[in-house]
Design an enzyme around this catalytic site. Structure first.
Site, PDB file in Angstrom:
ATOM      1  N   CYS A  17      -1.283  -0.750  12.620  1.00 23.34           N
ATOM      2  CA  CYS A  17      -1.564   0.536  13.271  1.00 23.34           C
ATOM      3  C   CYS A  17      -2.901   0.488  14.016  1.00 23.34           C
ATOM      4  CB  CYS A  17      -1.604   1.656  12.238  1.00 23.34           C
ATOM      5  SG  CYS A  17      -0.014   2.028  11.471  1.00 23.34           S
ATOM      6  N   TYR A  29       0.854  -1.201   0.000  1.00 27.65           N
ATOM      7  CA  TYR A  29       0.000   0.000   0.000  1.00 27.65           C
ATOM      8  C   TYR A  29       0.886   1.246   0.000  1.00 27.65           C
ATOM      9  CZ  TYR A  29       1.223   0.041   4.975  1.00 27.65           C
ATOM     10  OH  TYR A  29       1.924   0.037   6.160  1.00 27.65           O
ATOM     11  N   HIS A  49      -3.670   6.671  14.093  1.00 22.23           N
ATOM     12  CA  HIS A  49      -3.916   7.709  13.089  1.00 22.23           C
ATOM     13  C   HIS A  49      -5.354   7.667  12.582  1.00 22.23           C
ATOM     14  CE1 HIS A  49      -3.944   4.878   9.659  1.00 22.23           C
ATOM     15  NE2 HIS A  49      -2.922   4.269  10.248  1.00 22.23           N
ATOM     16  N   GLY A  71       7.134   1.551  12.717  1.00 24.52           N
ATOM     17  CA  GLY A  71       6.047   1.978  11.834  1.00 24.52           C
ATOM     18  C   GLY A  71       4.643   1.848  12.357  1.00 24.52           C
ATOM     19  N   ASN A  95      -6.247   2.229  14.001  1.00 27.21           N
ATOM     20  CA  ASN A  95      -7.080   3.093  13.172  1.00 27.21           C
ATOM     21  C   ASN A  95      -8.192   3.723  14.017  1.00 27.21           C
ATOM     22  OD1 ASN A  95      -5.554   2.193  11.041  1.00 27.21           O
ATOM     23  ND2 ASN A  95      -7.238   1.254   9.906  1.00 27.21           N
TER      24      ASN A  95
END
Length: 235
Positions: free
Chosen positions: A201, A165, A183, A179, A203
């Site tokens: 991550c 991505y 967010h 990483g 989300n």
């Protein structure tokens, strides 16, 4: 014609007799509690009122009326309050230099925020999928980006591969050196609070991403708990 001296003597004798009778009556009255409180004044017909002193030699002293003790004061304790919040887990036992602590739990797909030990808010999240799970452990917030391009090639996954991505991301706060960010991810709002679909991550919605960006200082611990992702190594 009556002898004036004899008449005067008889009158004195009568007065003394009356006084003796009055004193006798007073003695009996003092022995009766109900009468002891009467005003000690005696009136003899034809003579001025005679005040009887409080203390007569040879007679008991009238008892002083007792003052009832005041009723004890009762106080009602103030209502107790509790800091417990329904449906909010216990705050993690971790150190914080900012006063803030966060807990991201996989079981209910929610992140909780506390400030100085008091619960502030919670928000729905979507963490890493089973193919890319978010490791469990204690992260700390690092640098922030109002806008950043996230590229899978930075950790070895080509952008043109099925798992690759290259995505524009807003309101991103780094959690680890390898990483992982918390967010804004408007594309996964439907999954936030329900399932895990990210590449690792955390989300959250655009509104919540901006709140974290604006509110949470660097160095704030974020505890991740309950995922299948093993243990975070602290990098």
């Amino acid at each position: 014609m009556l002898n004036t001296t004899s008449s005067h003597r008889r009158r004195k004798s009568v007065v003394r007799g009356l006084l003796a009778a009055v004193i006798g009556v007073i003695a009996v009255a003092l022995a009766a509690p109900g009468l002891a409180q009467a005003t000690p004044v005696t009136v003899v017909p034809g003579l001025p009122p005679v005040e009887i002193p409080d203390n007569i030699p040879g007679l008991p002293t009238p008892p002083k009326p007792s003052t009832p003790a005041p009723a004890p004061k009762t106080t009602t304790p103030p209502p107790t309050t509790t800091q417990e919040t329904p449906n909010v887990p216990a705050i993690p036992n971790v150190k914080t230099s900012t006063g803030w602590i966060a807990l991201a739990t996989d079981g209910d797909h929610t992140i909780y925020w506390w400030k100085d030990g008091k619960f502030v808010k919670k928000m729905p999240i979507s963490m890493g999928s089973n193919a890319h799970p978010t490791p469990n452990g204690v992260y700390h917030t690092r640098e922030k980006y109002q806008h950043i391009v996230m590229d899978s090639s930075t950790y070895g996954v080509p952008v043109d591969s099925p798992e690759g991505y290259r995505t524009d991301v807003n309101w991103a706060t780094r959690m680890s050196g390898d990483g992982i960010f918390i967010h804004a991810a408007p594309w996964s709002v439907a999954q936030q609070g329900n399932s895990n679909v990210s590449h690792g991550c955390i989300n959250i919605s655009t509104e919540n991403g901006k709140w974290v960006y604006d509110t949470i200082p660097q160095g704030t611990p974020i505890v991740v708990r309950g995922t299948v992702g093993g243990q975070y190594d602290g990098n």
